[in-house]
Design a protein around this motif. Structure first.
Motif, mmCIF file in Angstrom:
data_model
loop_
_atom_site.group_PDB
_atom_site.id
_atom_site.type_symbol
_atom_site.label_atom_id
_atom_site.label_comp_id
_atom_site.label_asym_id
_atom_site.label_seq_id
_atom_site.Cartn_x
_atom_site.Cartn_y
_atom_site.Cartn_z
ATOM 1 N N TRP A 28 -1.589 -15.484 4.591
ATOM 2 C CA TRP A 28 -1.617 -15.082 6.072
ATOM 3 C C TRP A 28 -2.007 -16.362 7.241
ATOM 4 O O TRP A 28 -1.273 -15.429 7.907
ATOM 5 C CB TRP A 28 -2.972 -13.947 5.869
ATOM 6 N N TYR A 38 -4.236 -10.052 -4.058
ATOM 7 C CA TYR A 38 -4.678 -9.917 -2.032
ATOM 8 C C TYR A 38 -5.574 -10.681 -1.873
ATOM 9 O O TYR A 38 -5.379 -11.481 -0.282
ATOM 10 C CB TYR A 38 -4.897 -8.606 -2.483
ATOM 11 N N ARG A 73 -8.129 -4.925 14.327
ATOM 12 C CA ARG A 73 -8.487 -5.185 12.852
ATOM 13 C C ARG A 73 -9.502 -6.595 13.361
ATOM 14 O O ARG A 73 -8.952 -7.501 14.015
ATOM 15 C CB ARG A 73 -6.694 -6.002 11.927
ATOM 16 N N HIS A 76 6.541 -8.024 8.341
ATOM 17 C CA HIS A 76 5.950 -7.595 8.516
ATOM 18 C C HIS A 76 5.207 -8.408 9.837
ATOM 19 O O HIS A 76 5.119 -8.618 11.104
ATOM 20 C CB HIS A 76 5.386 -6.310 8.714
ATOM 21 N N ILE A 77 5.250 -9.988 9.451
ATOM 22 C CA ILE A 77 4.519 -10.349 10.124
ATOM 23 C C ILE A 77 5.082 -11.806 10.288
ATOM 24 O O ILE A 77 6.474 -11.781 9.945
ATOM 25 C CB ILE A 77 3.177 -11.291 9.079
ATOM 26 N N ASN A 90 -4.211 -13.854 1.250
ATOM 27 C CA ASN A 90 -4.815 -13.553 2.655
ATOM 28 C C ASN A 90 -5.542 -14.663 2.578
ATOM 29 O O ASN A 90 -6.438 -15.172 3.702
ATOM 30 C CB ASN A 90 -5.652 -12.271 2.690
ATOM 31 N N ARG A 110 0.402 -1.382 -0.184
ATOM 32 C CA ARG A 110 -0.385 -0.236 0.300
ATOM 33 C C ARG A 110 0.950 1.285 -0.167
ATOM 34 O O ARG A 110 1.929 1.617 0.871
ATOM 35 C CB ARG A 110 -0.624 0.027 1.151
ATOM 36 N N ARG A 159 -10.536 -7.234 5.494
ATOM 37 C CA ARG A 159 -10.449 -8.263 4.404
ATOM 38 C C ARG A 159 -12.074 -8.501 4.140
ATOM 39 O O ARG A 159 -11.728 -10.146 4.773
ATOM 40 C CB ARG A 159 -9.480 -8.657 4.590
ATOM 41 N N ASP A 215 7.422 -6.874 3.850
ATOM 42 C CA ASP A 215 5.591 -7.833 3.684
ATOM 43 C C ASP A 215 4.979 -8.571 3.107
ATOM 44 O O ASP A 215 5.767 -8.831 2.107
ATOM 45 C CB ASP A 215 4.695 -7.002 4.042
ATOM 46 N N TYR A 216 4.817 -9.738 3.236
ATOM 47 C CA TYR A 216 4.228 -11.053 3.214
ATOM 48 C C TYR A 216 3.950 -10.554 0.933
ATOM 49 O O TYR A 216 3.471 -12.025 0.785
ATOM 50 C CB TYR A 216 3.715 -12.091 3.505
ATOM 51 N N GLN A 217 3.741 -9.339 1.008
ATOM 52 C CA GLN A 217 2.485 -9.501 -0.326
ATOM 53 C C GLN A 217 3.407 -9.504 -1.285
ATOM 54 O O GLN A 217 3.222 -9.709 -2.438
ATOM 55 C CB GLN A 217 2.230 -8.166 -0.496
HETATM 56 C C1 G6P Z 1 -0.831 -6.392 8.423
HETATM 57 C C2 G6P Z 1 -0.366 -6.995 8.109
HETATM 58 C C3 G6P Z 1 -0.283 -5.428 7.060
HETATM 59 C C4 G6P Z 1 -0.817 -4.783 6.371
HETATM 60 C C5 G6P Z 1 -1.915 -4.878 7.430
HETATM 61 C C6 G6P Z 1 -2.935 -4.468 7.057
HETATM 62 O O1 G6P Z 1 -0.289 -5.562 9.829
HETATM 63 O O2 G6P Z 1 1.561 -6.667 8.491
HETATM 64 O O3 G6P Z 1 1.648 -5.249 5.351
HETATM 65 O O4 G6P Z 1 -1.199 -3.455 5.527
HETATM 66 O O5 G6P Z 1 -1.851 -6.207 8.414
HETATM 67 O O6 G6P Z 1 -3.797 -5.016 6.948
HETATM 68 P P1 G6P Z 1 -4.286 -4.874 4.548
HETATM 69 O O7 G6P Z 1 -4.726 -6.327 4.206
HETATM 70 O O8 G6P Z 1 -5.848 -4.119 4.623
HETATM 71 O O9 G6P Z 1 -3.519 -3.919 4.129
#
Ligand code: G6P
Length: 451
Positions: free
Chosen positions: A84, A75, A262, A153-154, A80, A6, A300, A129-131
């Motif tokens: 994830w 995504y 979240r 980050h994860i 996810n 993002r 999500r 990050d993982y994406q």
């Molecule tokens: C976690 C991930 C981030 C992600 C965030 C929000 O913190 O490590 O990469 O941006 O969640 O999730 P989203 O899918 O809305 O970007």
């Protein structure tokens, strides 16, 4: 150059303008990118719309376009529905589909190509990050001279879980394209090193791997928050008034318990609800004296498991309130929406107990935010041992969230904790959160990359 799924700004359909997306990562990197005239490559968050590069908040923003179908497969699907859950201890079954893997590769290629098109000769590229795990190697193939970092980050899962991924080798090789590969915790770094040595020809230790004639440094750098900003917000007059208002709206209970997450099945919100009910069963004298506020930030919503966990949690809230509420005084207040930082800090300040119970979490910044706002050393933090933050926040009440009785007990202990113990624990917690803030983190990561 920062490359992240993002952008640090989001597009508002109604006003037709970009607005900054607040968050620790953005506040830490903004001054650095401004100083170095850096770029941020990322998705706009709006499928099917191609935006031209533009400047915002003193940063050059380079949007990457995603079609609706790619967004769904990349995504919602691979990121996810596969990665994830797999990376979070498989607390939900990860799905493996070839028709999600190909779009993941394709989107990673798009990010790498966009990055390479903007790269300068001595630029440092930092992928997040993982994406985007394939991006480091894809950039290296296309622009060999640059220094490349990656931050996960994860959590990185143990080999026994990771090995299930049909594309495990490609993912590891993608990450090994980095010069420095950084993780939230020591266990993630070890897991990665073990997986890389087992599944590829990489050799070395937990700190460094040799791969294709290069050295790849493996770093541990737990992310922090903008601690000073949260403390300042906590002290602000309007925020304190807001906190008092929240407590009075709750009918001034003896104790306010707060959860902020979240809405994600990794966060353990459901177990937390069961523990709360168990507390009332065990200590009925608390009914009417303790209020639980759960803020669940929509997330999500297209992913089926997220829809399922939402209705489960909402069902639980209804049942517990049905069992224990008096008219006008439900024990659980459930808010399904997002809040700005100032409003959120109002809730942190209103809460005597912060409940952070993920089943697995890379770090969990909510726990650090709560601590940062407790400038008067009041309040108690209950923290899952499966959050990365528990490696640092030893003075929290650390608990296994799967053990519902232990969780209920700990919750009871937190609610009844005297001021002296609160202050002793909170002081130590605040010292940690103040010394290792997000600026410390960014400096640590970027120093390793030679910035
Ligand atoms: C976690 C991930 C981030 C992600 C965030 C929000 O913190 O490590 O990469 O941006 O969640 O999730 P989203 O899918 O809305 O970007």
């Amino acid at each position: 150059m920062v490359v992240a799924n993002r952008l640090p700004v989001s597009w508002d359909e109604e006003s037709g303008e970009w607005s900054p997306s607040p968050g620790g990562l953005v506040s830490a990197l903004t001054p650095i990118l401004q100083r170095t005239e850096g770029l941020w490559v990322g998705w706009s968050g709006v499928p099917e719309v191609g935006f031209e590069p533009f400047s915002h908040s003193g940063i050059r923003q380079v949007p990457v376009e995603l079609s609706e179908q790619l967004y769904l497969d990349f995504y919602t699907g691979f990121c996810n529905g596969t990665l994830w859950p797999l990376y979070h201890d498989a607390v939900r079954a990860p799905e493996f589909h070839r028709h999600w893997w190909r779009p993941y590769r394709e989107v990673n290629e798009g990010f790498a190509e966009t990055t390479v098109a903007h790269i300068g000769s001595d630029d440092v590229v930092w992928v997040q990050d993982y994406q985007l795990q394939l991006v480091p190697a894809m950039i290296r193939e296309r622009a060999k001279a640059h220094r490349i970092g990656f931050y996960l980050h994860i959590p990185f899962p143990p080999l026994e879980l990771f090995a299930k991924l049909p594309w495990r080798r490609q993912v590891i090789e993608g990450l090994l394209g980095s010069d420095v590969l950084a993780f939230q915790s020591r266990s993630s770094r070890t897991n990665f090193s073990v997986a890389a040595r087992r599944l590829t020809e990489a050799e070395g230790t937990t700190r460094e791997l040799s791969w294709q004639g290069r050295e790849v440094q493996l770093q541990v750098a737990p992310i922090g928050i903008d601690t000073a900003q949260f403390e300042e917000l906590g002290r602000a007059e309007e925020v304190r008034e807001h906190a008092a208002h929240i407590r009075s709206e709750l009918d001034n209970p003896d104790s306010v318990i707060l959860g902020v997450d979240r809405l994600d099945y990794t966060k353990g919100i459901d177990l937390r609800m069961t523990a709360f009910k168990t507390l009332f069963d065990m200590r009925p004298e608390m009914v009417g004296k303790v209020s639980f506020v759960q803020i669940a930030v929509p997330s999500r919503e297209d992913v089926p498991e997220y829809q399922r966990i939402r209705s489960e949690i909402e069902g639980m809230v209804g049942r517990i309130n049905g069992d224990f509420a008096e008219v006008g005084r439900p024990p659980i207040h459930y808010l399904y929406r997002s809040f700005g930082a100032e409003e959120l800090v109002g809730y942190y300040r209103a809460a005597d107990v912060m409940l952070v119970t993920p089943l697995r979490d890379g770090m969990n910044l909510v726990s650090k935010e709560y601590v940062a706002t407790r400038y008067d050393n009041t309040g108690a933090l209950v923290l899952s041992e499966f959050a990365g933050a528990s490696e640092e926040l030893h003075n929290a009440l650390v608990v296994n969230p799967h053990d519902v009785d232990a969780l209920a007990d700990t919750l009871g202990r937190a609610v009844s904790m005297d001021r002296t113990e609160q202050a002793r624990r909170m002081k130590a917690l605040r010292r940690t959160v103040a010394s290792k803030d997000v600026f410390w983190w960014a400096e640590r990561c970027l120093n390793a990359l030679g910035v």
